[in-house]
Design a protein around this motif. Sequence first.
Motif, PDB file in Angstrom:
ATOM      1  N   HIS A 121       5.913 -23.883 -37.283  1.00  0.00           N
ATOM      2  CA  HIS A 121       5.887 -24.908 -36.238  1.00  0.00           C
ATOM      3  C   HIS A 121       6.953 -24.624 -35.188  1.00  0.00           C
ATOM      4  N   ASP A 123       6.928 -23.513 -32.314  1.00  0.00           N
ATOM      5  CA  ASP A 123       6.649 -23.928 -30.932  1.00  0.00           C
ATOM      6  C   ASP A 123       6.904 -25.415 -30.703  1.00  0.00           C
ATOM      7  N   ASP A 124       6.998 -26.201 -31.788  1.00  0.00           N
ATOM      8  CA  ASP A 124       7.175 -27.659 -31.662  1.00  0.00           C
ATOM      9  C   ASP A 124       8.636 -28.067 -31.468  1.00  0.00           C
ATOM     10  N   TYR A 125       9.586 -27.126 -31.645  1.00  0.00           N
ATOM     11  CA  TYR A 125      11.007 -27.477 -31.632  1.00  0.00           C
ATOM     12  C   TYR A 125      11.767 -26.664 -30.587  1.00  0.00           C
ATOM     13  N   SER A 126      12.529 -27.370 -29.754  1.00  0.00           N
ATOM     14  CA  SER A 126      13.449 -26.684 -28.843  1.00  0.00           C
ATOM     15  C   SER A 126      14.744 -26.396 -29.596  1.00  0.00           C
ATOM     16  N   ASP A 128      17.593 -27.534 -28.774  1.00  0.00           N
ATOM     17  CA  ASP A 128      18.256 -28.848 -28.880  1.00  0.00           C
ATOM     18  C   ASP A 128      17.728 -29.632 -30.078  1.00  0.00           C
ATOM     19  N   ASP A 129      16.418 -29.614 -30.265  1.00  0.00           N
ATOM     20  CA  ASP A 129      15.828 -30.286 -31.431  1.00  0.00           C
ATOM     21  C   ASP A 129      16.413 -29.719 -32.725  1.00  0.00           C
ATOM     22  N   LEU A 130      16.490 -28.398 -32.777  1.00  0.00           N
ATOM     23  CA  LEU A 130      16.997 -27.758 -33.994  1.00  0.00           C
ATOM     24  C   LEU A 130      18.457 -28.118 -34.232  1.00  0.00           C
ATOM     25  N   HIS A 132      19.974 -30.817 -33.276  1.00  0.00           N
ATOM     26  CA  HIS A 132      20.021 -32.219 -33.682  1.00  0.00           C
ATOM     27  C   HIS A 132      19.695 -32.371 -35.169  1.00  0.00           C
ATOM     28  N   ILE A 133      18.626 -31.727 -35.602  1.00  0.00           N
ATOM     29  CA  ILE A 133      18.228 -31.806 -37.019  1.00  0.00           C
ATOM     30  C   ILE A 133      19.330 -31.241 -37.906  1.00  0.00           C
TER      31      ILE A 133
END
Length: 143
Positions: A121, A123-126, A128-130, A132-133
């Motif tokens: 997945h 392509d679903d995460y920038s 920044d998203d990574l 944050h997680i």
Amino acid sequence: MSHEDCIFCKIIKGEIPSAKVYEDEHVYAFLDISQVTKGHTLVIPKQHTRNLYDTPSEVASNLFAAVPRIANAIKDTYGAIGMNLLNNNEAAANQQVFHLHLHLLPKYSEEEGFSAIWKTHADDYSMDDLQHIAQEINKNVAN
Ligand code: 5GP
Ligand code: ZN
């Protein structure tokens, strides 16, 4: 499940027969009855824990300390060309026996026995998203 009812505790005690591959003070290793591939081995701590979630670091350290030697023994004995290490935690992740165990699955060909479907997945995460997680998880790592 209490220790008394645990089939892997009974295997360690010799109350249920097993094909023992290795044993030391902390660890017992034996052939998985299903033999998904030839030499498929389970490595378990002698101290009963349900799975990774309730396992003290020291028990995990002692368990994993034996794994490279067992892996090399399986590889050298039957000429495995690769090996997967698998550990299932809780029923949702296919755990069936509730005594912590590592599966050592030697590979002899691309097709045989075990494969994992890896659905990306990415392509679903920038980034920044990574980040944050990762920070959210990091906050919950116990000391
Ligand atoms: P899990 O799904 O919990 O990760 O894997 C449990 C594994 O234990 C299965 O692969 C199964 O074949 C193995 N197993 C269950 N009962 C016995 C037993 O009595 N003896 C041996 N040697 N393996 C067992
Ligand atoms: Zn047990």
